[in-house]
Design an enzyme around this catalytic site. Structure first.
Site, PDB file in Angstrom:
ATOM      1  N   TYR A  55       0.943  -1.228  -0.063  1.00  0.00           N
ATOM      2  CA  TYR A  55       0.177  -0.021   0.093  1.00  0.00           C
ATOM      3  C   TYR A  55       0.872   1.122  -0.141  1.00  0.00           C
ATOM      4  O   TYR A  55       1.690   1.580   1.076  1.00  0.00           O
ATOM      5  CB  TYR A  55      -0.947  -0.047   1.221  1.00  0.00           C
ATOM      6  CG  TYR A  55      -1.767   1.295   1.369  1.00  0.00           C
ATOM      7  CD1 TYR A  55      -2.053   2.123   0.542  1.00  0.00           C
ATOM      8  CD2 TYR A  55      -2.660   1.288   2.597  1.00  0.00           C
ATOM      9  CE1 TYR A  55      -2.822   3.021   0.639  1.00  0.00           C
ATOM     10  CE2 TYR A  55      -3.366   2.187   2.728  1.00  0.00           C
ATOM     11  CZ  TYR A  55      -3.889   3.314   1.992  1.00  0.00           C
ATOM     12  OH  TYR A  55      -4.424   4.309   2.019  1.00  0.00           O
ATOM     13  N   LYS A  92      -1.864  -1.814  -3.795  1.00  0.00           N
ATOM     14  CA  LYS A  92      -2.826  -0.455  -3.602  1.00  0.00           C
ATOM     15  C   LYS A  92      -2.012   0.894  -3.791  1.00  0.00           C
ATOM     16  O   LYS A  92      -1.307   1.124  -2.893  1.00  0.00           O
ATOM     17  CB  LYS A  92      -3.563  -0.237  -2.184  1.00  0.00           C
ATOM     18  CG  LYS A  92      -4.465   0.928  -2.173  1.00  0.00           C
ATOM     19  CD  LYS A  92      -5.193   0.735  -0.830  1.00  0.00           C
ATOM     20  CE  LYS A  92      -6.017   2.179  -0.729  1.00  0.00           C
ATOM     21  NZ  LYS A  92      -6.527   2.152   0.527  1.00  0.00           N
TER      22      LYS A  92
END
Length: 292
Positions: free
Chosen positions: A132, A160
């Site tokens: 992320y 992400k």
């Protein structure tokens, strides 16, 4: 593995404690709205102000509530590798489908430090791990070359990418190929992200409008590009308003308007200004999420 529309789930509070009744309501609303998965205890879930006990309890509760109907990608990131490893192992123990790990924040590791951090956590779990990258929050940016290097770790399966940078996404897709699923972390650029190899979104907007974001996904995958763009444009205003103050301040206000939870955040987060709440209310009315 983690493709489609995932919701970065808010954590509801009542009288300063986690509101598990509201959490159950939120989970059902999301599943009924057609999302593919839930992400508890991420940035939107105010993980930074949850105690470790609360963090674990929210993950466990969401897994229990979901009962396998959609995937649960548990937020287990920390700026301490040992703590992140512990949370990830706990998520595996209680039955989560994967773990989402934000880059360690504040202490600003180098790219070598990021590789060591993620590799260490991944080596302690059988869960699929999702990277992320959100440098606006963490003050550390995970470079494309670092992501490509980490794609060689067998259970690091996705990222992400929340910068909204299409060039970055393209570099990762070109360098890592099918070994790294690209997931958008920026609602406003979800549609263009799909065009450069993206395969999903972890969305804030779906807390309020899950069906619309799912519609965008379905239209894109059915080849109805113009129709997908129309939905994208319908969502532009609310996507912007949900970040007009620090997230999750606006989405908590919107969820309260829908009667899903109290408009309660943990300090240092404070409630959305009345002026911005009025703008958000108007945008939700336009999308038929609320009545006038």
């Amino acid at each position: 593995m983690f493709k489609g529309v995932y919701t970065a789930l808010i954590t509801p509070f009542k009288n300063r404690a986690v509101d598990y009744t509201a959490l159950a309501k939120l989970v059902e609303q999301q599943i009924n709205g057609g999302i593919h998965g839930l992400v508890p205890c991420g940035t939107t879930g105010e993980s930074a102000t949850l105690s470790h006990e609360e963090h674990k309890a929210v993950i466990r509760t969401v897994v229990e509530l979901v009962q396998g109907r959609v995937k649960v990608l548990a937020g287990t990131g920390s700026n301490c590798t040992e703590e992140s490893t512990e949370l990830t192992c706990y998520a595996e123990e209680v039955g989560a489908d994967g773990a989402l790990l934000i880059t360690p924040y504040y202490n600003k590791p180098t790219q070598a430090g990021l590789i060591a951090h993620y590799t260490t956590v991944a080596n302690h779990t059988k869960l699929p791990v999702v990277l992320y990258n959100v440098p606006g929050r963490t003050a550390v940016d995970m470079h494309a070359d670092t992501v490509i290097a980490l794609s060689k770790v067998s259970n690091i399966v996705a990222i992400k990418e929340a910068t909204g940078n299409m060039e970055r996404a393209s570099q990762i897709h070109k360098g890592a190929g099918s070994s790294m699923t690209l997931i958008s972390g920026d609602d406003a650029t979800f549609l263009p992200f799909l065009s450069v190899g993206g395969q999903g979104v972890i969305s804030v907007t779906t807390n309020l409008a899950p069906r619309l974001v799912r519609d965008l996904w379905d239209l894109w995958h059915n080849g109805q590009i113009n129709e997908a763009r129309e939905v994208h444009e319908q969502l532009l205003e609310i996507n912007g308003l949900l970040f007009c103050e620090t997230s999750p301040i606006p989405v908590k206000a919107g969820a309260a308007m829908l009667g899903l939870c109290h408009n309660e955040l943990r300090l240092p987060m404070t409630a959305m200004s009345e002026a911005n709440q009025a703008k958000l209310h108007r945008a939700m009315v336009k999308l038929n999420l609320l009545e006038e």
